[in-house]
Design an enzyme around this catalytic site. Structure first.
Site, PDB file in Angstrom:
ATOM      1  N   TYR A 118       0.841  -1.202   0.000  1.00  0.00           N
ATOM      2  CA  TYR A 118       0.000   0.000   0.000  1.00  0.00           C
ATOM      3  C   TYR A 118       0.874   1.248   0.000  1.00  0.00           C
ATOM      4  CZ  TYR A 118      -3.817   3.181   0.884  1.00  0.00           C
ATOM      5  OH  TYR A 118      -4.727   4.190   0.755  1.00  0.00           O
ATOM      6  N   PHE A 143      -6.934  21.410 -25.148  1.00  0.00           N
ATOM      7  CA  PHE A 143      -7.299  20.004 -25.188  1.00  0.00           C
ATOM      8  C   PHE A 143      -8.531  19.842 -24.301  1.00  0.00           C
ATOM      9  CE2 PHE A 143      -7.491  15.564 -24.050  1.00  0.00           C
ATOM     10  CZ  PHE A 143      -7.615  15.055 -25.328  1.00  0.00           C
ATOM     11  N   THR A 144      -9.425  18.952 -24.702  1.00  0.00           N
ATOM     12  CA  THR A 144     -10.750  18.830 -24.066  1.00  0.00           C
ATOM     13  C   THR A 144     -10.674  18.726 -22.537  1.00  0.00           C
ATOM     14  OG1 THR A 144     -10.621  16.464 -24.530  1.00  0.00           O
ATOM     15  CG2 THR A 144     -11.833  17.819 -26.105  1.00  0.00           C
ATOM     16  N   ASP A 156       2.053  19.722 -21.014  1.00  0.00           N
ATOM     17  CA  ASP A 156       1.254  18.521 -21.259  1.00  0.00           C
ATOM     18  C   ASP A 156       2.130  17.618 -22.127  1.00  0.00           C
ATOM     19  OD1 ASP A 156      -0.351  16.534 -22.206  1.00  0.00           O
ATOM     20  OD2 ASP A 156      -2.078  17.803 -22.602  1.00  0.00           O
ATOM     21  N   LYS A 189      -0.232   7.095 -23.755  1.00  0.00           N
ATOM     22  CA  LYS A 189       0.131   7.375 -25.153  1.00  0.00           C
ATOM     23  C   LYS A 189       1.599   7.003 -25.382  1.00  0.00           C
ATOM     24  CE  LYS A 189      -3.712  10.084 -24.710  1.00  0.00           C
ATOM     25  NZ  LYS A 189      -4.496  10.198 -23.477  1.00  0.00           N
ATOM     26  N   ARG A 207     -13.128  15.219 -34.213  1.00  0.00           N
ATOM     27  CA  ARG A 207     -12.425  16.297 -33.516  1.00  0.00           C
ATOM     28  C   ARG A 207     -12.846  17.594 -34.181  1.00  0.00           C
ATOM     29  NH1 ARG A 207      -9.773  14.281 -28.734  1.00  0.00           N
ATOM     30  NH2 ARG A 207     -11.982  14.637 -28.345  1.00  0.00           N
ATOM     31  N   PHE A 235     -18.576  14.954 -26.452  1.00  0.00           N
ATOM     32  CA  PHE A 235     -18.234  14.068 -27.567  1.00  0.00           C
ATOM     33  C   PHE A 235     -18.207  12.595 -27.173  1.00  0.00           C
ATOM     34  CE2 PHE A 235     -13.873  13.337 -26.189  1.00  0.00           C
ATOM     35  CZ  PHE A 235     -13.643  14.437 -25.384  1.00  0.00           C
TER      36      PHE A 235
END
Ligand code: PLI
Length: 459
Positions: free
Chosen positions: A74, A126-127, A217, A260, A384, A451
């Site tokens: 943990y 970015f969303t 980012d 990614k 997009r 979306f």
């Protein structure tokens, strides 16, 4: 004889997952039931899945072996310390808070750094990033170069910031109203476009002058670094790893969706150099994610991520990854399909405004086109455009972005060249019958990130 030699992927396939082609009648029914939203399709109904490159990459045998090394304590798991060391070594950041994925890091950072009425300049929105900035009381301001909004402009670094726009904002609202500048590598919504190091250095100089932070980012930083190596003067002899390190060193902290670049199926982190922000983030992560030494991740996932980071910056890997996207891009361009140029690094972005030039943007050309490609071949793409851009908070009207795109996103190490050929053929088929395609109307939308769950009907 040409001296140019062909190239191939730097791996061979050890395990396969079957995929199945369905009938056109089956796909028509499936997409209708999904409200013409590819996010609402069952993956069993999909043949080639290009919805996203997020969490869909193939892990290496080393990463799978790493899963077996999971220390599921943990508190204080050894995988956490290994992950921190890896991030320090490859990305330069001092402190790390693991999160279950990128948006959790965005949430924590936004809540710590943003006050009501603040401004967040960034190289295109970015969303999820923008939503978390808004939920914290901030307002996103687009400061990307104008070239980024033009799908046909061939500028090589469409992720660059227009420094005059940034300076004008600082002069207008004051540096104390700008907690940080948001810099994405690469810029997803612009079509996977890179920022240059030259531009990033200039942003650093300007922000230093005003005491403003840069938050990175870094979701696709290795892909961005590769494009710098290919196209920016002075970097042709640097390795991707060196360029990645330099990019990160120019910023104060980062949010990372490790699903990614780093090729894990789940995971992310917040990285930060400032020790005070780190302490606050450590405290917040226990409220929303889990203890600060695992955040939202299992020990085994942190181990796979540490290995994925090392693999992601290898030149041979990134050359093949981006090379596959470029292969598909070149094919589509040859067929005369209107796509965003230059071709981005994580996918092909079809210009739906041009492809379906007879469909008004208010009838969702990109949403329509993604559904049509699915019906043709079972290839799942995503919208997009106006649906992703959501509504104006003040007026309630749709935001109409200049870019109305369908993204064919390529997962890493998953599909072959033959898959790319099938995809190109399908897009061509739909292009040939484009005049018969009508738009759609919106019949349901959720409050946030519409979306993902919106539903449509054919006109
Ligand atoms: O999906 P997350 O929560 O791990 O990460 C959010 C996120 C942040 N920044 C950028 C540039 C992204 O691309 C991103 C997620 N992108 C998704 C899911 C995509 O399909 O592009």
């Amino acid at each position: 004889m040409s001296t140019e030699r062909t190239w191939a992927e730097p791996y061979k396939i050890k395990m396969v997952e079957p995929v199945f082609m369905t009938t056109e009648a089956h796909r028509k029914k499936a997409i209708e039931e999904a409200g013409y939203n590819t996010f609402l399709l069952k993956s069993a109904d999909v043949y080639i899945d290009l919805l996203t490159d997020s969490g869909t990459s193939a892990m290496s045998d080393r990463q799978w072996a790493g899963l077996m090394m999971g220390d599921e304590a943990y508190a204080g798991s050894r995988n956490y310390y290994n992950l921190v060391e890896t991030i320090q070594k490859y990305y330069s950041y001092k402190h790390v808070v693991p999160t279950h994925q990128g948006r959790a890091a965005e949430h924590i950072l936004s809540q710590i750094l943003i006050n009501e009425g603040d401004y967040l300049p960034g190289n295109m929105y970015f969303t999820t990033t923008k939503l978390h900035q808004e939920l914290a009381g901030g307002k996103f301001v687009d400061i990307i170069v104008d070239e980024a909004h033009d799908p046909d402009n061939l500028y090589k670094f469409k992720g660059d910031v227009n420094l005059e726009k940034l300076e004008a904002l600082i002069n207008k609202v004051g540096a104390n109203k700008i907690p940080y500048v948001s810099i994405a590598t690469t810029v997803n919504m612009a079509g996977g476009q890179p920022i240059s190091l030259n531009n990033l250095k200039a942003i650093r100089k300007l922000t230093n002058k005003h005491g403003i932070k840069i938050i990175h980012d870094m979701t696709r930083v290795a892909e961005n670094a590769f494009m710098i190596q290919q196209n920016e003067e002075g970097y042709e002899n640097k390795s991707t790893a060196e360029i990645v390190y330099e990019i990160c060193s120019l910023t104060d902290g980062a949010t990372m969706s490790a699903k990614k670049d780093a090729m894990v199926n789940i995971g992310g982190f917040l990285a930060i150099n400032d020790p005070e922000i780190y302490v606050k983030a450590q405290n917040m992560v226990v409220v929303y994610e889990g203890l600060h030494t695992y955040g939202g991740m299992a020990g085994r996932d942190m181990e796979a991520l540490a290995i994925g980071i090392k693999e992601s910056v290898q030149d041979e890997h990134i050359k093949a990854r981006v090379g596959q996207v470029f292969y598909l891009g070149a094919k589509l361009l040859k067929l005369g399909i209107p796509i965003v140029k230059p071709v981005g690094t994580h996918g092909i972005f079809i210009n739906a405004k041009k492809f379906l030039s007879h469909v008004q943007q208010s009838n969702f050309p990109a949403q329509t086109l993604a559904a049509e490609i699915y019906v043709d071949s079972g290839v799942r793409a995503m919208e997009r455009g106006v649906v992703s851009a959501g509504r104006n908070k003040e007026t309630g009207e749709h935001n109409y972005p200049k870019l109305e795109l369908v993204r064919l996103t390529i997962p890493r190490r998953v599909y072959t060249q033959a898959h790319m050929d099938v995809i190109a053929e399908s897009v061509q088929r739909v292009y040939e019958r484009r005049d018969s395609i009508k738009g759609m109307k919106l019949i349901y939308e959720p409050e946030y990130l519409r979306f993902f769950q919106a539903k449509f009907e054919k006109l």
